[in-house]
Design a protein around this motif. Structure first.
Motif, PDB file in Angstrom:
ATOM      1  N   CYS A  17       0.859  -1.178   0.000  1.00 22.08           N
ATOM      2  CA  CYS A  17       0.000   0.000   0.000  1.00 22.08           C
ATOM      3  C   CYS A  17       0.900   1.234   0.000  1.00 22.08           C
ATOM      4  O   CYS A  17       1.924   1.254   0.688  1.00 22.08           O
ATOM      5  N   ARG A  18       0.559   2.241  -0.785  1.00 23.22           N
ATOM      6  CA  ARG A  18       1.298   3.498  -0.738  1.00 23.22           C
ATOM      7  C   ARG A  18       0.321   4.649  -0.588  1.00 23.22           C
ATOM      8  O   ARG A  18      -0.631   4.768  -1.363  1.00 23.22           O
ATOM      9  N   ILE A  19       0.576   5.467   0.411  1.00 19.19           N
ATOM     10  CA  ILE A  19      -0.298   6.611   0.678  1.00 19.19           C
ATOM     11  C   ILE A  19       0.403   7.868   0.191  1.00 19.19           C
ATOM     12  O   ILE A  19       1.541   8.142   0.583  1.00 19.19           O
ATOM     13  N   ARG A  20      -0.247   8.602  -0.658  1.00 21.88           N
ATOM     14  CA  ARG A  20       0.422   9.804  -1.141  1.00 21.88           C
ATOM     15  C   ARG A  20       0.282  10.920  -0.115  1.00 21.88           C
ATOM     16  O   ARG A  20      -0.647  10.904   0.700  1.00 21.88           O
ATOM     17  N   PRO A  21       1.212  11.883  -0.138  1.00 21.98           N
ATOM     18  CA  PRO A  21       1.102  12.980   0.829  1.00 21.98           C
ATOM     19  C   PRO A  21      -0.028  13.937   0.435  1.00 21.98           C
ATOM     20  O   PRO A  21      -0.538  13.871  -0.678  1.00 21.98           O
ATOM     21  N   PHE A  22      -0.393  14.802   1.366  1.00 21.36           N
ATOM     22  CA  PHE A  22      -1.302  15.882   1.009  1.00 21.36           C
ATOM     23  C   PHE A  22      -0.562  16.811   0.058  1.00 21.36           C
ATOM     24  O   PHE A  22       0.633  17.030   0.205  1.00 21.36           O
ATOM     25  N   LEU A  23      -1.275  17.310  -0.901  1.00 19.73           N
ATOM     26  CA  LEU A  23      -0.648  18.189  -1.883  1.00 19.73           C
ATOM     27  C   LEU A  23      -0.748  19.623  -1.389  1.00 19.73           C
ATOM     28  O   LEU A  23      -1.613  19.937  -0.568  1.00 19.73           O
ATOM     29  N   PRO A  24       0.125  20.500  -1.864  1.00 18.13           N
ATOM     30  CA  PRO A  24       0.055  21.902  -1.439  1.00 18.13           C
ATOM     31  C   PRO A  24      -1.377  22.420  -1.622  1.00 18.13           C
ATOM     32  O   PRO A  24      -2.004  22.181  -2.650  1.00 18.13           O
ATOM     33  N   GLY A  96      -5.771   2.173  -7.990  1.00 16.90           N
ATOM     34  CA  GLY A  96      -6.334   3.198  -7.103  1.00 16.90           C
ATOM     35  C   GLY A  96      -7.160   4.194  -7.883  1.00 16.90           C
ATOM     36  O   GLY A  96      -7.156   4.189  -9.119  1.00 16.90           O
ATOM     37  N   GLN A  97      -7.830   5.055  -7.160  1.00 19.20           N
ATOM     38  CA  GLN A  97      -8.645   6.059  -7.850  1.00 19.20           C
ATOM     39  C   GLN A  97      -7.754   7.127  -8.489  1.00 19.20           C
ATOM     40  O   GLN A  97      -6.583   7.275  -8.119  1.00 19.20           O
ATOM     41  N   THR A  98      -8.305   7.840  -9.422  1.00 18.20           N
ATOM     42  CA  THR A  98      -7.569   8.923 -10.069  1.00 18.20           C
ATOM     43  C   THR A  98      -7.116   9.932  -9.008  1.00 18.20           C
ATOM     44  O   THR A  98      -7.891  10.307  -8.131  1.00 18.20           O
ATOM     45  N   GLY A  99      -5.841  10.307  -9.081  1.00 17.41           N
ATOM     46  CA  GLY A  99      -5.299  11.267  -8.124  1.00 17.41           C
ATOM     47  C   GLY A  99      -4.638  10.622  -6.918  1.00 17.41           C
ATOM     48  O   GLY A  99      -4.118  11.310  -6.045  1.00 17.41           O
ATOM     49  N   SER A 100      -4.619   9.282  -6.866  1.00 17.19           N
ATOM     50  CA  SER A 100      -4.069   8.609  -5.687  1.00 17.19           C
ATOM     51  C   SER A 100      -2.563   8.337  -5.796  1.00 17.19           C
ATOM     52  O   SER A 100      -1.959   7.846  -4.853  1.00 17.19           O
ATOM     53  N   GLY A 101      -1.968   8.640  -6.971  1.00 17.58           N
ATOM     54  CA  GLY A 101      -0.519   8.495  -7.091  1.00 17.58           C
ATOM     55  C   GLY A 101      -0.050   7.300  -7.899  1.00 17.58           C
ATOM     56  O   GLY A 101       1.128   6.929  -7.829  1.00 17.58           O
ATOM     57  N   LYS A 102      -0.912   6.701  -8.704  1.00 16.74           N
ATOM     58  CA  LYS A 102      -0.507   5.543  -9.518  1.00 16.74           C
ATOM     59  C   LYS A 102       0.618   5.916 -10.485  1.00 16.74           C
ATOM     60  O   LYS A 102       1.656   5.242 -10.541  1.00 16.74           O
ATOM     61  N   THR A 103       0.407   7.001 -11.225  1.00 18.63           N
ATOM     62  CA  THR A 103       1.412   7.407 -12.204  1.00 18.63           C
ATOM     63  C   THR A 103       2.688   7.865 -11.506  1.00 18.63           C
ATOM     64  O   THR A 103       3.794   7.605 -11.981  1.00 18.63           O
ATOM     65  N   TYR A 104       2.518   8.509 -10.347  1.00 20.29           N
ATOM     66  CA  TYR A 104       3.688   8.944  -9.580  1.00 20.29           C
ATOM     67  C   TYR A 104       4.549   7.736  -9.201  1.00 20.29           C
ATOM     68  O   TYR A 104       5.762   7.754  -9.358  1.00 20.29           O
ATOM     69  N   THR A 105       3.921   6.686  -8.716  1.00 18.90           N
ATOM     70  CA  THR A 105       4.673   5.487  -8.320  1.00 18.90           C
ATOM     71  C   THR A 105       5.314   4.806  -9.528  1.00 18.90           C
ATOM     72  O   THR A 105       6.482   4.437  -9.492  1.00 18.90           O
ATOM     73  N   GLY A 108       6.519   8.703 -12.089  1.00 18.69           N
ATOM     74  CA  GLY A 108       6.993   9.911 -11.421  1.00 18.69           C
ATOM     75  C   GLY A 108       6.043  11.055 -11.699  1.00 18.69           C
ATOM     76  O   GLY A 108       5.027  10.869 -12.373  1.00 18.69           O
ATOM     77  N   PRO A 109       6.372  12.255 -11.187  1.00 19.31           N
ATOM     78  CA  PRO A 109       5.502  13.407 -11.417  1.00 19.31           C
ATOM     79  C   PRO A 109       5.634  13.909 -12.857  1.00 19.31           C
ATOM     80  O   PRO A 109       6.532  13.484 -13.583  1.00 19.31           O
ATOM     81  N   ALA A 110       4.727  14.792 -13.246  1.00 26.05           N
ATOM     82  CA  ALA A 110       4.703  15.286 -14.626  1.00 26.05           C
ATOM     83  C   ALA A 110       6.029  15.956 -15.006  1.00 26.05           C
ATOM     84  O   ALA A 110       6.571  15.729 -16.082  1.00 26.05           O
TER      85      ALA A 110
HETATM   86  P1  ADP Z   1      -3.023   8.984 -10.537  1.00 27.17           P
HETATM   87  O1  ADP Z   1      -2.069   8.535 -11.597  1.00 27.17           O
HETATM   88  O2  ADP Z   1      -3.410   7.895  -9.593  1.00 27.17           O
HETATM   89  O3  ADP Z   1      -4.222   9.687 -11.094  1.00 27.17           O
HETATM   90  P2  ADP Z   1      -0.960  10.896  -9.912  1.00 27.17           P
HETATM   91  O4  ADP Z   1       0.231  10.024  -9.888  1.00 27.17           O
HETATM   92  O5  ADP Z   1      -1.171  11.726 -11.123  1.00 27.17           O
HETATM   93  O6  ADP Z   1      -2.291  10.060  -9.617  1.00 27.17           O
HETATM   94  O7  ADP Z   1      -0.903  11.792  -8.600  1.00 27.17           O
HETATM   95  C1  ADP Z   1      -1.784  12.881  -8.374  1.00 27.17           C
HETATM   96  C2  ADP Z   1      -0.964  14.082  -7.898  1.00 27.17           C
HETATM   97  O8  ADP Z   1      -0.318  13.793  -6.671  1.00 27.17           O
HETATM   98  C3  ADP Z   1       0.140  14.459  -8.865  1.00 27.17           C
HETATM   99  O9  ADP Z   1       0.289  15.857  -8.838  1.00 27.17           O
HETATM  100  C4  ADP Z   1       1.366  13.789  -8.266  1.00 27.17           C
HETATM  101  O10 ADP Z   1       2.572  14.416  -8.660  1.00 27.17           O
HETATM  102  C5  ADP Z   1       1.100  13.910  -6.782  1.00 27.17           C
HETATM  103  N1  ADP Z   1       1.684  12.782  -6.030  1.00 27.17           N
HETATM  104  C6  ADP Z   1       1.252  11.507  -6.049  1.00 27.17           C
HETATM  105  N2  ADP Z   1       1.990  10.735  -5.227  1.00 27.17           N
HETATM  106  C7  ADP Z   1       2.907  11.541  -4.676  1.00 27.17           C
HETATM  107  C8  ADP Z   1       3.980  11.331  -3.740  1.00 27.17           C
HETATM  108  N3  ADP Z   1       4.225  10.118  -3.214  1.00 27.17           N
HETATM  109  N4  ADP Z   1       4.728  12.396  -3.409  1.00 27.17           N
HETATM  110  C9  ADP Z   1       4.469  13.619  -3.920  1.00 27.17           C
HETATM  111  N5  ADP Z   1       3.493  13.891  -4.805  1.00 27.17           N
HETATM  112  C10 ADP Z   1       2.712  12.866  -5.180  1.00 27.17           C
END
Ligand code: ADP
Ligand code: MG
Length: 338
Positions: A17-24, A96-105, A108-110
């Motif tokens: 399980c990976r929990i993403r942080p709160f975003l700014p 996971g749901q959209t916005g949960s960090g799948k692509t980030y894991t 990486g970020p955009a």
């Molecule tokens: P998904 O692919 O599930 O829709 P994203 O990977 O696009 O979600 O993540 C949503 C937002 O959260 C993006 O702006 C992403 O960069 C940020 N984010 C996700 N996981 C993390 C993390 N572990 N650390 C920092 N930012 C994260």
């Protein structure tokens, strides 16, 4: 065997399980994550609900909290990736749901710096470092395919001409060993090659879509790494495969707001994610019947799930209370497959 570090009593399926942080801009006070245990326990709380029923415990092979770095996640995944060089097939999913960090894991970020690289670039980088160090008589070739499954249709994200073409999935008995042999296959030697190809894929994915993010959240993307090692002394050939899968968002469509097109997409996603859940569940139960035929996703992965193959699922969570009900349904999916 060079790298046979991955042994697990539960068999070849692991769920992290990976929990993403709160975003700014998101407020911390709505956090539903109550506790992360050392042995894969996760307690979530619904802060909008009082009483004793508002805590729930879930158990994973491992839980990565919001402060976990990309590097730390990769270090845990590395033995699995190395086993590809021993001829194993490995599937790594992000669910996971959209916005949960799948692509980030997975990627990486955009806006990507090396430090933020997700599993796919780090995995390829690792494979390049090992295969190019030439400490044995084996020479390795690495090649990738990148396909998308959208509305139960498979398309090549790296084709130079016919991206719109729907591709056939071949039976597992093909001598090429490729499940989607019509998808272009690209030899790669450096991470720069891979980054360049993936950018081509992202551009192709935007074709016909109103907004890139919209489309990407409703399709599955499958990056497949094929590794072939040839022993120059014995001529023996060893093949390994690594599938890196960024799944479509698992959220339910809001019936009141959704267009017909959106509902159709949602039905397809729903069908393929439950088919995936059913396959992994059957494999985990060591069931004699595994229902691969129920979706394109499980058909493509038929020869890569089960048998000697190794599977790792990242269950991605958004810590915000606004996502609570989706988070619970994500956790229920995880509970079933783990
Ligand atoms: P998904 O692919 O599930 O829709 P994203 O990977 O696009 O979600 O993540 C949503 C937002 O959260 C993006 O702006 C992403 O960069 C940020 N984010 C996700 N996981 C993390 C993390 N572990 N650390 C920092 N930012 C994260
Ligand atoms: Mg995404």
């Amino acid at each position: 065997r060079l790298y046979n570090e991955v042994q697990d009593l539960k068999g070849n399926i692991k769920v992290y399980c990976r929990i993403r942080p709160f975003l700014p801009g998101q407020s911390m006070k709505h956090n539903i994550i109550e506790h992360i245990g050392e042995n894969g326990e996760l307690v979530v709380a619904n802060p909008s609900k009082n009483g004793k029923d508002n805590h729930r415990l879930f158990k994973f092979n491992k839980v990565f909290g919001p402060a976990t770095t990309q590097e730390e996640v990769f270090l845990d995944t590395r033995p699995l990736i190395r086993s590809v060089l021993d001829g194993y097939t490995v599937c790594i999913f992000a669910y996971g749901q959209t916005g949960s960090g799948k692509t980030y894991t997975m990627s990486g970020p955009a806006v990507l710096s090396k430090e933020d690289w997700g599993i796919n670039y780090r995995a390829l980088n690792e494979l390049f470092q090992i295969t190019q160090s030439r400490t044995s008589s084996i020479i390795y070739e690495v090649a990738i395919q990148l396909v998308e499954i959208y509305n139960e249709q498979v398309r090549d994200l790296l084709s130079t001409d016919g991206y719109q073409k729907r591709l056939e999935i071949w039976s597992t008995a093909q001598p090429s060993g490729l499940a989607v042999p019509e998808a272009s296959i690209h030899p790669v030697k450096t991470t720069a090659d891979v980054l360049e190809l993936i950018n081509v894929g992202l551009t192709n994915r935007a074709v016909g879509a109103t907004a890139l993010n919209e489309r990407s959240s409703r399709s599955h993307s499958l990056l497949t790494v094929h590794v072939r090692g040839t022993d120059l002394v014995t001529n023996a050939v060893l093949r390994g495969n690594l599938h890196l899968i960024d799944l479509a968002g698992s959220e339910r469509a809001d019936r009141s707001e959704a267009t017909r097109e959106r509902l159709r997409e949602a039905q397809h996603i729903n069908k393929s994610l439950s088919a995936l859940g059913d396959v992994i569940f059957a494999l985990a139960q060591k069931s004699s019947y595994v229902p691969y035929r129920n979706s394109k996703l499980t058909q493509v992965l038929q020869s890569s799930l089960g048998g000697q193959a190794k599977t790792l699922m990242f269950v991605q969570l958004n810590p915000d209370v606004d996502s609570y009900s989706e988070t619970i349904s994500t956790l229920k999916f995880a509970e079933r497959v783990s």
